[in-house]
Design an enzyme around this catalytic site. Structure first.
Site, PDB file in Angstrom:
ATOM      1  N   GLU A   1      21.671 -49.298 -99.339  1.00 41.08           N
ATOM      2  CA  GLU A   1      21.272 -49.957-100.593  1.00 41.08           C
ATOM      3  C   GLU A   1      20.893 -48.911-101.646  1.00 41.08           C
ATOM      4  O   GLU A   1      21.223 -49.061-102.827  1.00 41.08           O
ATOM      5  CB  GLU A   1      20.090 -50.910-100.325  1.00 41.08           C
ATOM      6  CG  GLU A   1      20.450 -52.132 -99.466  1.00 41.08           C
ATOM      7  CD  GLU A   1      20.646 -51.835 -97.965  1.00 41.08           C
ATOM      8  OE1 GLU A   1      20.254 -50.750 -97.511  1.00 41.08           O
ATOM      9  OE2 GLU A   1      21.213 -52.697 -97.276  1.00 41.08           O
TER      10      GLU A   1
ATOM     11  N   GLY B   1      33.805 -54.529 -70.836  1.00 34.93           N
ATOM     12  CA  GLY B   1      32.610 -54.268 -70.029  1.00 34.93           C
ATOM     13  C   GLY B   1      32.326 -52.781 -69.887  1.00 34.93           C
ATOM     14  O   GLY B   1      31.164 -52.353 -69.869  1.00 34.93           O
TER      15      GLY B   1
ATOM     16  N   GLU C   1      18.229 -40.515 -95.088  1.00 35.46           N
ATOM     17  CA  GLU C   1      18.692 -39.798 -96.291  1.00 35.46           C
ATOM     18  C   GLU C   1      19.195 -40.768 -97.361  1.00 35.46           C
ATOM     19  O   GLU C   1      20.186 -40.515 -98.048  1.00 35.46           O
ATOM     20  CB  GLU C   1      19.699 -38.705 -95.934  1.00 35.46           C
ATOM     21  CG  GLU C   1      19.019 -37.641 -95.074  1.00 35.46           C
ATOM     22  CD  GLU C   1      19.715 -36.322 -95.011  1.00 35.46           C
ATOM     23  OE1 GLU C   1      20.427 -35.970 -95.965  1.00 35.46           O
ATOM     24  OE2 GLU C   1      19.533 -35.629 -94.003  1.00 35.46           O
TER      25      GLU C   1
END
Ligand code: CAA
Length: 379
Positions: free
Chosen positions: A367, A340, A363
């Site tokens: 992928e 928590g 930048e």
């Protein structure tokens, strides 16, 4: 690889660590809440030589190597990842690009104050419809003889309102595709250059991110960087180095979260013992430690190769891909270890978790890094 750091490298690491503790930590939660740019702190970073670290002193820089840059950027980002990206963009995308490719006149006028940290810069490539697909630039720079006429919109620009000088990528010859793109130095205040609204972001909220609008902005010919049509190659070369900066920022975010989680796990008791004695927690910390160490090695590899003048497209992409993944995974687990407490602001790890996500996006998304890496190994 030689890990016997020089006295100079250790000194700058320590200076950045002390600065982050003393100057960045005190207001970091407030700046995140209020989306407040760390103006005074960035000014001091300039005075310390952190804004043009690798630039030759004759152009106002600190003349340090790339390992020093990784070490310093990690320390800054451990505490304040917003300051980390401001530093990374100015050093890697703006100053390094100008030192490598600008004319002597451009360097004297623009690089010197940027590397001294007297002003900061921005790098403007992304557009509403051209992020990953960077060759599809819609911003145009029409050749009018004495000057170029700049029209278009740039999106998600780091240092968007605080910069004084902007490197803007635009299309001059659409029929030539990426070979028709140019890069220009544009000054704040030029007629037709308007700074758009500030983005309300998930993380790195202390950095200012804006859209920029250019309407018939006259850019003198002498402000074009490099040969006619060199803009895309310029952007790619600059981003290769920029990825070392973002990888180091991600590394700092990860190691900041790890250090906090380790400390907490050694202090917090549950079921009659410190939670680090529970394997469920200890194994998380072990994974974090391994991944962060591996990410650091990839940052060092890219930094060393950069200083040796090697092609760093692959090593920069690998460092960024791995360090950003590590930042995301580590911060999520750091919040989990804190339970928590991790979900509330005063424990810092929730902010680091929010800050981590962007390192997998800007930048070059993860992928895109995989495109760069896979093309490199397929050659
Ligand atoms: N290094 C050097 N040159 C490169 C390169 C690299 N990493 N990647 C491509 N090039 C060169 C190619 O060799 C090619 O040159 P030739 O014409 O001489 O052969 C030319 O650039 C075009 O390349 P491609 O044909 O490969 O182009 P593509 O369209 O297929 O893909 C891409 C290129 C790699 C996907 C590129 O578009 C890319 O990197 N996209 C991501 C852009 C990006 O990182 N945007 C981030 C915005 S900046 C930012 O976030 C700043 C901030 O404020 C934090």
């Amino acid at each position: 690889m030689d890990f016997n750091f020089s006295e100079e490298q250790l000194m700058i690491q320590q200076a950045a660590r002390d600065f982050a503790q003393n100057e960045l930590l005190p207001g970091v939660i407030e700046r995140d809440n209020l989306q407040k740019f760390p103006k005074e702190q960035v000014k001091k970073m300039g005075e310390m030589g952190l804004m043009g670290m690798m630039i030759d002193p004759k152009y106002g820089g600190a003349g340090m190597d790339s390992i020093s840059y990784v070490l310093a950027l990690e320390e800054i980002s451990k505490i304040d990842a917003s300051a980390g990206v401001i530093m990374s963009v100015n050093n890697s995308l703006v100053c390094a690009g100008l030192e490598r490719f600008a004319s002597e006149k451009q360097k004297q006028k623009y690089l010197v104050p940027l590397a001294q940290g007297k002003v900061i810069g921005a790098f403007c490539l992304s557009e509403p419809e051209a992020g990953s697909d960077a060759t599809s630039q819609r911003t145009t720079a029409e050749d009018k003889g004495e000057y170029y006429l700049l029209n278009g919109t740039k999106n998600w620009i780091t240092n968007g309102a605080t910069a004084t000088y902007y490197i803007v990528i635009a299309q001059t010859y659409p029929e030539k595709g990426h070979k028709g793109i140019n890069a220009f130095i544009v000054e704040k205040g030029w007629e037709g250059f308007v700074i758009g609204n500030k983005e309300d972001k998930l993380g790195i909220r202390g950095s200012d991110t804006h859209s920029l609008m250019f309407t018939d902005v006259k850019v003198p010919k002498e402000n074009r960087i490099g040969e006619d049509g060199f803009g895309f190659k310029f952007a790619m070369a600059v981003l290769n180095g920029g990825r070392i900066g973002i990888a180091s920022q991600a590394l700092g975010i990860a190691s900041g979260a790890y250090e906090r989680a380790l400390k907490y796990a050694k202090e917090r008791k549950a079921f009659g013992t410190e939670i680090i004695n529970h394997q469920a927690i200890a194994f998380k910390l072990a994974d974090m430690h391994v991944n962060i160490t591996a990410a650091r090695m990839l940052c060092f590899k890219a930094a060393v190769e950069k200083d040796l003048g090697k092609d760093i497209s692959e090593s920069g992409a690998m460092a960024k891909l791995y360090a950003s993944k590590t930042a995301m995974e580590t911060t999520v687990e750091a919040v989990q270890i804190h339970g928590g407490y991790g979900y509330v602001k005063e424990y810092h790890v929730e902010r680091l978790m929010r800050d981590a996500k962007i390192t997998q996006i800007y930048e070059g998304t993860s992928e895109i890094q995989k495109i760069v890496i896979s093309r490199s190994i397929a050659q």
